[in-house]
Motif scaffolding. Sequence first.
Motif, PDB file in Angstrom:
ATOM      1  N   PHE A 114      -6.654   6.634  16.971  1.00 51.93           N
ATOM      2  CA  PHE A 114      -5.182   6.946  16.784  1.00 51.93           C
ATOM      3  C   PHE A 114      -4.348   5.662  16.325  1.00 51.93           C
ATOM      4  O   PHE A 114      -3.489   5.850  15.574  1.00 51.93           O
ATOM      5  N   CYS A 115      -4.856   4.543  16.935  1.00 59.26           N
ATOM      6  CA  CYS A 115      -4.402   3.273  16.651  1.00 59.26           C
ATOM      7  C   CYS A 115      -4.459   3.259  14.794  1.00 59.26           C
ATOM      8  O   CYS A 115      -3.338   2.463  14.069  1.00 59.26           O
ATOM      9  N   VAL A 116      -5.444   3.615  14.135  1.00 61.49           N
ATOM     10  CA  VAL A 116      -5.474   3.359  12.661  1.00 61.49           C
ATOM     11  C   VAL A 116      -5.192   4.420  11.891  1.00 61.49           C
ATOM     12  O   VAL A 116      -5.446   4.582  10.614  1.00 61.49           O
ATOM     13  N   LEU A 117      -4.596   5.634  12.257  1.00 61.73           N
ATOM     14  CA  LEU A 117      -3.959   6.581  11.559  1.00 61.73           C
ATOM     15  C   LEU A 117      -3.026   6.141  10.530  1.00 61.73           C
ATOM     16  O   LEU A 117      -2.115   5.209  10.980  1.00 61.73           O
ATOM     17  N   PRO A 118      -3.105   6.018   9.346  1.00 62.74           N
ATOM     18  CA  PRO A 118      -2.040   5.906   8.309  1.00 62.74           C
ATOM     19  C   PRO A 118      -0.863   6.348   8.448  1.00 62.74           C
ATOM     20  O   PRO A 118      -0.422   7.458   8.378  1.00 62.74           O
ATOM     21  N   THR A 119       0.169   5.498   8.895  1.00 64.23           N
ATOM     22  CA  THR A 119       1.374   5.786   9.069  1.00 64.23           C
ATOM     23  C   THR A 119       1.974   6.168   7.684  1.00 64.23           C
ATOM     24  O   THR A 119       3.056   7.207   7.903  1.00 64.23           O
ATOM     25  N   SER A 120       1.782   6.131   6.689  1.00 63.17           N
ATOM     26  CA  SER A 120       2.088   6.586   5.346  1.00 63.17           C
ATOM     27  C   SER A 120       1.952   8.130   5.234  1.00 63.17           C
ATOM     28  O   SER A 120       2.821   8.876   4.513  1.00 63.17           O
ATOM     29  N   ASP A 188      -5.193  14.156   6.300  1.00 62.63           N
ATOM     30  CA  ASP A 188      -6.156  14.598   5.008  1.00 62.63           C
ATOM     31  C   ASP A 188      -5.305  15.457   4.082  1.00 62.63           C
ATOM     32  O   ASP A 188      -5.530  15.243   2.722  1.00 62.63           O
ATOM     33  N   GLU A 189      -4.573  16.174   4.739  1.00 58.57           N
ATOM     34  CA  GLU A 189      -3.877  17.071   3.737  1.00 58.57           C
ATOM     35  C   GLU A 189      -2.650  16.269   2.962  1.00 58.57           C
ATOM     36  O   GLU A 189      -2.710  16.585   1.669  1.00 58.57           O
ATOM     37  N   HIS A 190      -1.911  15.376   3.519  1.00 62.36           N
ATOM     38  CA  HIS A 190      -0.835  14.506   2.797  1.00 62.36           C
ATOM     39  C   HIS A 190      -2.013  13.629   2.021  1.00 62.36           C
ATOM     40  O   HIS A 190      -1.347  13.324   0.693  1.00 62.36           O
ATOM     41  N   GLY A 217       2.141  -0.274  -5.714  1.00 59.42           N
ATOM     42  CA  GLY A 217       2.883  -0.096  -4.461  1.00 59.42           C
ATOM     43  C   GLY A 217       4.490  -0.550  -4.567  1.00 59.42           C
ATOM     44  O   GLY A 217       5.111  -0.882  -3.517  1.00 59.42           O
ATOM     45  N   LYS A 218       5.134  -0.448  -5.773  1.00 56.35           N
ATOM     46  CA  LYS A 218       6.156  -0.992  -5.927  1.00 56.35           C
ATOM     47  C   LYS A 218       7.489   0.129  -6.391  1.00 56.35           C
ATOM     48  O   LYS A 218       6.719   1.067  -6.697  1.00 56.35           O
ATOM     49  N   ASN A 219       8.538  -0.251  -6.397  1.00 56.49           N
ATOM     50  CA  ASN A 219       9.473   0.427  -6.730  1.00 56.49           C
ATOM     51  C   ASN A 219       9.600   0.299  -8.281  1.00 56.49           C
ATOM     52  O   ASN A 219       9.377  -0.719  -8.625  1.00 56.49           O
ATOM     53  N   PHE A 290       1.445  -8.811  -7.969  1.00 58.50           N
ATOM     54  CA  PHE A 290       2.514  -8.309  -7.204  1.00 58.50           C
ATOM     55  C   PHE A 290       1.942  -8.567  -5.708  1.00 58.50           C
ATOM     56  O   PHE A 290       0.785  -8.989  -5.698  1.00 58.50           O
ATOM     57  N   GLU A 291       2.657  -8.303  -4.816  1.00 56.30           N
ATOM     58  CA  GLU A 291       2.080  -8.374  -3.529  1.00 56.30           C
ATOM     59  C   GLU A 291       0.940  -7.576  -3.387  1.00 56.30           C
ATOM     60  O   GLU A 291       1.213  -6.370  -3.547  1.00 56.30           O
ATOM     61  N   PRO A 292      -0.253  -8.037  -3.049  1.00 60.23           N
ATOM     62  CA  PRO A 292      -1.453  -7.151  -3.053  1.00 60.23           C
ATOM     63  C   PRO A 292      -1.658  -6.261  -1.796  1.00 60.23           C
ATOM     64  O   PRO A 292      -2.518  -5.364  -2.012  1.00 60.23           O
ATOM     65  N   PHE A 293      -0.894  -6.457  -0.626  1.00 58.38           N
ATOM     66  CA  PHE A 293      -1.229  -5.627   0.563  1.00 58.38           C
ATOM     67  C   PHE A 293      -0.093  -4.312   0.481  1.00 58.38           C
ATOM     68  O   PHE A 293      -0.122  -3.766   1.671  1.00 58.38           O
ATOM     69  N   ASP A 294       0.588  -4.119  -0.524  1.00 58.53           N
ATOM     70  CA  ASP A 294       1.307  -2.663  -0.410  1.00 58.53           C
ATOM     71  C   ASP A 294       0.949  -1.715  -1.169  1.00 58.53           C
ATOM     72  O   ASP A 294       1.145  -0.513  -1.245  1.00 58.53           O
ATOM     73  N   ILE A 295      -0.596  -1.566  -1.683  1.00 59.96           N
ATOM     74  CA  ILE A 295      -1.098  -0.637  -2.277  1.00 59.96           C
ATOM     75  C   ILE A 295      -1.579   0.472  -1.288  1.00 59.96           C
ATOM     76  O   ILE A 295      -2.127   0.309  -0.274  1.00 59.96           O
ATOM     77  N   GLU A 296      -0.967   1.741  -1.907  1.00 61.29           N
ATOM     78  CA  GLU A 296      -1.223   2.721  -0.943  1.00 61.29           C
ATOM     79  C   GLU A 296      -2.747   3.125  -0.822  1.00 61.29           C
ATOM     80  O   GLU A 296      -3.615   3.065  -1.735  1.00 61.29           O
ATOM     81  N   GLN A 297      -3.077   3.958   0.231  1.00 61.17           N
ATOM     82  CA  GLN A 297      -4.448   4.342   0.466  1.00 61.17           C
ATOM     83  C   GLN A 297      -4.893   5.296  -0.647  1.00 61.17           C
ATOM     84  O   GLN A 297      -6.093   5.327  -1.081  1.00 61.17           O
ATOM     85  N   ALA A 298      -3.877   6.202  -0.923  1.00 65.08           N
ATOM     86  CA  ALA A 298      -4.403   7.241  -1.987  1.00 65.08           C
ATOM     87  C   ALA A 298      -4.530   6.433  -3.371  1.00 65.08           C
ATOM     88  O   ALA A 298      -5.599   6.941  -4.222  1.00 65.08           O
TER      89      ALA A 298
END
Length: 576
Positions: A114-120, A188-190, A217-219, A290-298
């Motif tokens: 539960f702690c590591v579920l991706p909040t995105s 998984d669906e998202h 992971g930027k605007n 760019f900031e490297p830690f903003d990359i989305e898991q997808a």
Amino acid sequence: MTSLTGSDGINQALADIHKISCKMSCNHSGQVVATTVYLLETLKHYSWNQKVVLVVAAFALSFGEFWLLVSRRDEDPIAKSVNLLKGCLLIPDFNELVKLLRAMMVAVNSNFAFCVLPTSYIKKETSSMMGAIKYFPNPSCQIICRVVYIASTLGKEKVNNLNDFAEEIGKMNTTLQEKLKCCQEEVDEHRQKEYQYICDLIGQSKDQIQIIAKLTGKNENQVPERLKDRHVILLISDFNISIEEIKVLNQLIKKDHLYEMIWIPFGERLSSERNKFLELKKYMISFTFFEPFDIEQAVIEFIKKDWHFIKNPIAVSLKGGEVTCRNALPMLLTWGNSAFPFTDKTEKDKWDKMDKKWKLDLLVDEQIIGQDIESWKKKETVVCFFGGANIEWIKNFTAEVKVAAEATGVSLKMAYVGNNKGKGLARNELSLAKIHVIESEFQWHFWARFKSILQTKIQHGKTCKSDRIMQETMKILNYDGSGKEWAIFGMGSDVMVTMNGKTAITIMSKYKEWKKDVAKPRFFLQGIRSYMTKLSVDHGCIEVHLPVLGQLPGIVFCPKCYREMEMYYTYRCCDE
């Protein structure tokens, strides 16, 4: 909410684990409620799932100390004394205790999941997550109470209901697992929707700014407008990319200003990884990042699945929002900027136009070996590249080559190029022998070009039997990979001669036997080649190590006997 990730979060969690472990160990069974309240107050900045993980970890610390004392108290006087001081006189039923510990670990794994579920991908407002959050407090408190009680009585009082505790925790965990499954299905669906969106974006969109923004992971307003119409290369790597590789790419980027290179690194959100990023960033003077830690898991999933990124760097070529090459790095390292715009057709044309002979042009040009060595390609200058880690062999070999060159009247240039890990003998070791040592980034590029050539030849379905360049490339990579010494001799536009260290010493030491074939200096290579055919050279074991770039190479044939080579998986970690 306190995080369990990052250096600060982990250090705080470890401190709290030690603190509550001491509290539980110093407690007795009559203070279970008070101790539980103290633990909950100490851990109030953590989520319910995190509280369970930390309390069980603290119990594991206490139990580990208890087990060490109990197991050694009959044979170690110090352990016996400490055991008496702690009052650990009773030995519990370890079979029941192990059953309980296993139930605890299953509960910990569920809570940690539960702690590591991706909040995105899953918000607290979703029905599945709201149901789980509503359920968390009750089982968490019960598990913590059970842990406090057992830790307080361990070795001091007899506990008869360990099996009951294990069953209770097991039932709570069953419910946790059901709620976790609902949350993971939603994640998984998202994730699948987001992955498909990226596939459609890369495959259909021509908006380069939009694509770069999504991948980093930027605007969109954070991506420099100048990248809209530029040819862009996306360098994808982890934080272990070598400084030598960065230096080589820097030179290529700024040489002709044909393209922009954006670095997209993958890494964990740890302070050690951030320190690596900041260190590498200092060398990337010609890069955009760019900031490297903003990359989305997808995005990470897409790059690994569709662009076949595993560990070794790849370079995706992008123009007008269209991917022109999924990995232009081998092309870039082989041909440099002359392969621009880095399409498969460009690479094919380069090879089709090239003379198929094994000549110095493949190894010597200013962008791979430096401007000072570019001048070596004179018509009657013998150029010798060599490698190996045996300093005695190097001294003997260089001495023999110089004698042979002087006797035959040729101009000689020699250079040591280390090995394909970018390492080799130190410059100060070789300076005593007055040996020219190529700079570290040029050494790296020298070997990177060899591996890039071989990978390209394999992908194009070439074989050693019909392709001389592939044959000789495999020989050198085999000599180096097996730790053997080796040498290459070249002159102007003549075909080069490749040999292992033993053969090289033999031929050079017996130059008087083939000197007669060198009527003029320009026949030096011909004399070596002719004498080499008279020597008996063992086949030996041919091994070639290539980095995995997402897809397995095709069938490869031996460069000596032309039989199909066996293929093995090799996992290697070299701290060099």
